[in-house]
Design a protein around this motif. Structure first.
Motif, PDB file in Angstrom:
ATOM      1  N   UNK A 186       0.831  -1.213   0.000  1.00  0.00           N
ATOM      2  CA  UNK A 186       0.000   0.000   0.000  1.00  0.00           C
ATOM      3  C   UNK A 186       0.860   1.257   0.000  1.00  0.00           C
ATOM      4  N   UNK A 187       1.898   1.246   0.831  1.00  0.00           N
ATOM      5  CA  UNK A 187       2.784   2.414   0.925  1.00  0.00           C
ATOM      6  C   UNK A 187       3.511   2.658  -0.390  1.00  0.00           C
ATOM      7  N   UNK A 188       3.983   1.592  -1.028  1.00  0.00           N
ATOM      8  CA  UNK A 188       4.700   1.740  -2.292  1.00  0.00           C
ATOM      9  C   UNK A 188       3.759   2.126  -3.431  1.00  0.00           C
ATOM     10  N   UNK A 189       2.529   1.651  -3.375  1.00  0.00           N
ATOM     11  CA  UNK A 189       1.546   2.021  -4.398  1.00  0.00           C
ATOM     12  C   UNK A 189       1.328   3.527  -4.407  1.00  0.00           C
ATOM     13  N   UNK A 190       1.275   4.127  -3.221  1.00  0.00           N
ATOM     14  CA  UNK A 190       1.065   5.569  -3.118  1.00  0.00           C
ATOM     15  C   UNK A 190       2.227   6.369  -3.714  1.00  0.00           C
ATOM     16  N   UNK A 191       3.388   5.734  -3.828  1.00  0.00           N
ATOM     17  CA  UNK A 191       4.559   6.419  -4.383  1.00  0.00           C
ATOM     18  C   UNK A 191       4.658   6.285  -5.907  1.00  0.00           C
ATOM     19  N   UNK A 192       3.720   5.577  -6.508  1.00  0.00           N
ATOM     20  CA  UNK A 192       3.775   5.364  -7.954  1.00  0.00           C
ATOM     21  C   UNK A 192       3.659   6.693  -8.694  1.00  0.00           C
ATOM     22  N   UNK A 193       4.564   6.965  -9.615  1.00  0.00           N
ATOM     23  CA  UNK A 193       4.472   8.221 -10.376  1.00  0.00           C
ATOM     24  C   UNK A 193       3.321   8.189 -11.373  1.00  0.00           C
ATOM     25  N   UNK A 194       2.877   9.363 -11.756  1.00  0.00           N
ATOM     26  CA  UNK A 194       1.798   9.479 -12.742  1.00  0.00           C
ATOM     27  C   UNK A 194       2.424   9.742 -14.108  1.00  0.00           C
ATOM     28  N   UNK A 195       2.014   8.967 -15.092  1.00  0.00           N
ATOM     29  CA  UNK A 195       2.574   9.110 -16.433  1.00  0.00           C
ATOM     30  C   UNK A 195       2.116  10.422 -17.070  1.00  0.00           C
ATOM     31  N   UNK A 196       2.925  10.978 -17.968  1.00  0.00           N
ATOM     32  CA  UNK A 196       2.542  12.215 -18.655  1.00  0.00           C
ATOM     33  C   UNK A 196       1.183  12.084 -19.335  1.00  0.00           C
ATOM     34  N   UNK A 197       0.328  13.054 -19.101  1.00  0.00           N
ATOM     35  CA  UNK A 197      -0.988  13.043 -19.730  1.00  0.00           C
ATOM     36  C   UNK A 197      -2.039  12.251 -18.981  1.00  0.00           C
ATOM     37  N   UNK A 198      -1.626  11.481 -17.956  1.00  0.00           N
ATOM     38  CA  UNK A 198      -2.585  10.678 -17.186  1.00  0.00           C
ATOM     39  C   UNK A 198      -3.166  11.512 -16.050  1.00  0.00           C
ATOM     40  N   UNK A 199      -4.358  11.154 -15.618  1.00  0.00           N
ATOM     41  CA  UNK A 199      -5.013  11.891 -14.538  1.00  0.00           C
ATOM     42  C   UNK A 199      -4.730  11.291 -13.168  1.00  0.00           C
ATOM     43  N   UNK A 200      -4.126  10.113 -13.141  1.00  0.00           N
ATOM     44  CA  UNK A 200      -3.811   9.454 -11.880  1.00  0.00           C
ATOM     45  C   UNK A 200      -2.929   8.252 -12.111  1.00  0.00           C
ATOM     46  N   UNK A 201      -2.675   7.505 -11.051  1.00  0.00           N
ATOM     47  CA  UNK A 201      -1.822   6.322 -11.139  1.00  0.00           C
ATOM     48  C   UNK A 201      -2.458   5.277 -12.054  1.00  0.00           C
ATOM     49  N   UNK A 202      -1.648   4.696 -12.919  1.00  0.00           N
ATOM     50  CA  UNK A 202      -2.125   3.644 -13.802  1.00  0.00           C
ATOM     51  C   UNK A 202      -1.063   2.571 -13.970  1.00  0.00           C
ATOM     52  N   UNK A 203      -1.454   1.457 -14.562  1.00  0.00           N
ATOM     53  CA  UNK A 203      -0.501   0.384 -14.847  1.00  0.00           C
ATOM     54  C   UNK A 203      -0.718  -0.106 -16.275  1.00  0.00           C
ATOM     55  N   UNK A 204       0.356  -0.481 -16.978  1.00  0.00           N
ATOM     56  CA  UNK A 204       1.733  -0.337 -16.499  1.00  0.00           C
ATOM     57  C   UNK A 204       2.194   1.120 -16.610  1.00  0.00           C
ATOM     58  N   UNK A 205       3.032   1.508 -15.668  1.00  0.00           N
ATOM     59  CA  UNK A 205       3.725   2.791 -15.749  1.00  0.00           C
ATOM     60  C   UNK A 205       5.199   2.479 -15.970  1.00  0.00           C
ATOM     61  N   UNK A 206       5.822   3.199 -16.898  1.00  0.00           N
ATOM     62  CA  UNK A 206       7.192   2.904 -17.301  1.00  0.00           C
ATOM     63  C   UNK A 206       8.068   4.140 -17.085  1.00  0.00           C
ATOM     64  N   UNK A 207       9.247   3.924 -16.506  1.00  0.00           N
ATOM     65  CA  UNK A 207      10.227   5.000 -16.361  1.00  0.00           C
ATOM     66  C   UNK A 207      11.560   4.536 -16.931  1.00  0.00           C
ATOM     67  N   UNK A 208      12.128   5.343 -17.792  1.00  0.00           N
ATOM     68  CA  UNK A 208      13.419   5.047 -18.418  1.00  0.00           C
ATOM     69  C   UNK A 208      14.459   6.000 -17.838  1.00  0.00           C
ATOM     70  N   UNK A 209      15.465   5.409 -17.181  1.00  0.00           N
ATOM     71  CA  UNK A 209      16.510   6.204 -16.534  1.00  0.00           C
ATOM     72  C   UNK A 209      15.915   7.289 -15.632  1.00  0.00           C
ATOM     73  N   UNK A 210      14.871   6.884 -14.897  1.00  0.00           N
ATOM     74  CA  UNK A 210      14.265   7.777 -13.915  1.00  0.00           C
ATOM     75  C   UNK A 210      13.200   8.705 -14.459  1.00  0.00           C
ATOM     76  N   UNK A 211      13.003   8.729 -15.767  1.00  0.00           N
ATOM     77  CA  UNK A 211      12.009   9.622 -16.368  1.00  0.00           C
ATOM     78  C   UNK A 211      10.780   8.819 -16.789  1.00  0.00           C
ATOM     79  N   UNK A 212       9.639   9.167 -16.226  1.00  0.00           N
ATOM     80  CA  UNK A 212       8.399   8.475 -16.576  1.00  0.00           C
ATOM     81  C   UNK A 212       7.981   8.880 -17.983  1.00  0.00           C
ATOM     82  N   UNK A 213       7.631   7.887 -18.791  1.00  0.00           N
ATOM     83  CA  UNK A 213       7.244   8.163 -20.174  1.00  0.00           C
ATOM     84  C   UNK A 213       5.791   7.757 -20.406  1.00  0.00           C
ATOM     85  N   UNK A 214       5.190   8.351 -21.401  1.00  0.00           N
ATOM     86  CA  UNK A 214       3.832   7.976 -21.789  1.00  0.00           C
ATOM     87  C   UNK A 214       3.870   6.627 -22.496  1.00  0.00           C
ATOM     88  N   UNK A 215       2.892   5.790 -22.221  1.00  0.00           N
ATOM     89  CA  UNK A 215       2.857   4.476 -22.878  1.00  0.00           C
ATOM     90  C   UNK A 215       2.755   4.598 -24.393  1.00  0.00           C
TER      91      UNK A 215
END
Length: 229
Positions: A186-215
């Protein structure tokens, strides 16, 4: 005289009411503090080299570049992502290009008829990674191969344990059935970053070298490595 005597009497009723009010207020404050602590309690993190206790990532490989994937085992798009890119991603891990950080999160508990399948399966991923880091990816793959339908009750704990046994991990029964890492999930879920253009946390979320990218920017099958060139 009688009025004076009456005026001099102690109003014990008023005093007890005041005391009761103070006690109730104190209890309310204590309850609020407890609820806040409970809501922010990260729980016990898994131990061992297979899990980054700060980020919650199941760590695979040791390449200089990083790929972070945030997955929910009830998410059909996560299954599609794994089936489409899983082999390419492992090739990048095995040739030393990337470190793969898998974040098992739980955003779809509402789709398992009250069984909290997303949380239970993410907890199980941590149980497996703690017991045998090398079995984490095979377990993830097997869980997606056996993914239940959304709005079903999901796999039972016994079925999850059977999948773990199938990839060589035993002795984690209590970890799975007791939900040892549910609070951590639960604690780690709350830390999930939001992808560009998204309104909230979604899956899958992808980050390349620390930068979250749009699917939508993920390259076609066979070209995943271009993200790291």
């Amino acid at each position: 005289m009688a009025k004076a005597a009456a005026a001099g009497k102690t109003n014990w009723f008023a005093i007890w009411v005041s005391v009761a009010v103070v006690v109730v207020v104190a209890l309310v404050i204590a309850l609020v503090v407890w609820m806040n602590n409970a809501a922010t309690d990260p729980g016990t993190p898994p131990s061992g080299s297979g899990v980054d206790q700060e980020t919650g990532a199941v760590v695979v490989g040791s390449g200089e570049q990083t790929l972070d994937t945030y997955i929910d085992f009830m998410c059909p798009i996560c299954k599609t992502f794994e089936q489409t890119y899983g082999d390419e991603i492992l090739d990048l891990v095995n040739d030393g290009t990337i470190t793969l950080n898998i974040h098992p999160i739980a955003i779809l508990d509402r789709l398992s008829q009250g069984t909290e399948y997303s949380t239970r399966s993410a907890n199980a991923m941590y149980c497996v990674a703690e017991a045998d880091p090398d079995a984490a990816v095979p377990f993830m793959q097997a869980m997606f191969e056996n993914q239940p339908e959304e709005n079903s009750t999901g796999l039972t704990d016994d079925e999850i344990l059977a999948i773990a046994k199938g990839v060589g991990v035993e002795g984690i029964d209590s970890c799975v059935t007791d939900g040892t890492y549910k609070k951590f999930v639960s604690a780690m879920t709350e830390k999930t970053p939001v992808a560009p253009g998204a309104s909230g946390i979604g899956t899958p979320t992808i980050a390349v070298n620390g930068e979250v990218i749009s699917n939508s920017t993920i390259p076609p099958k066979g070209q995943f490595k271009t993200l790291f060139q």
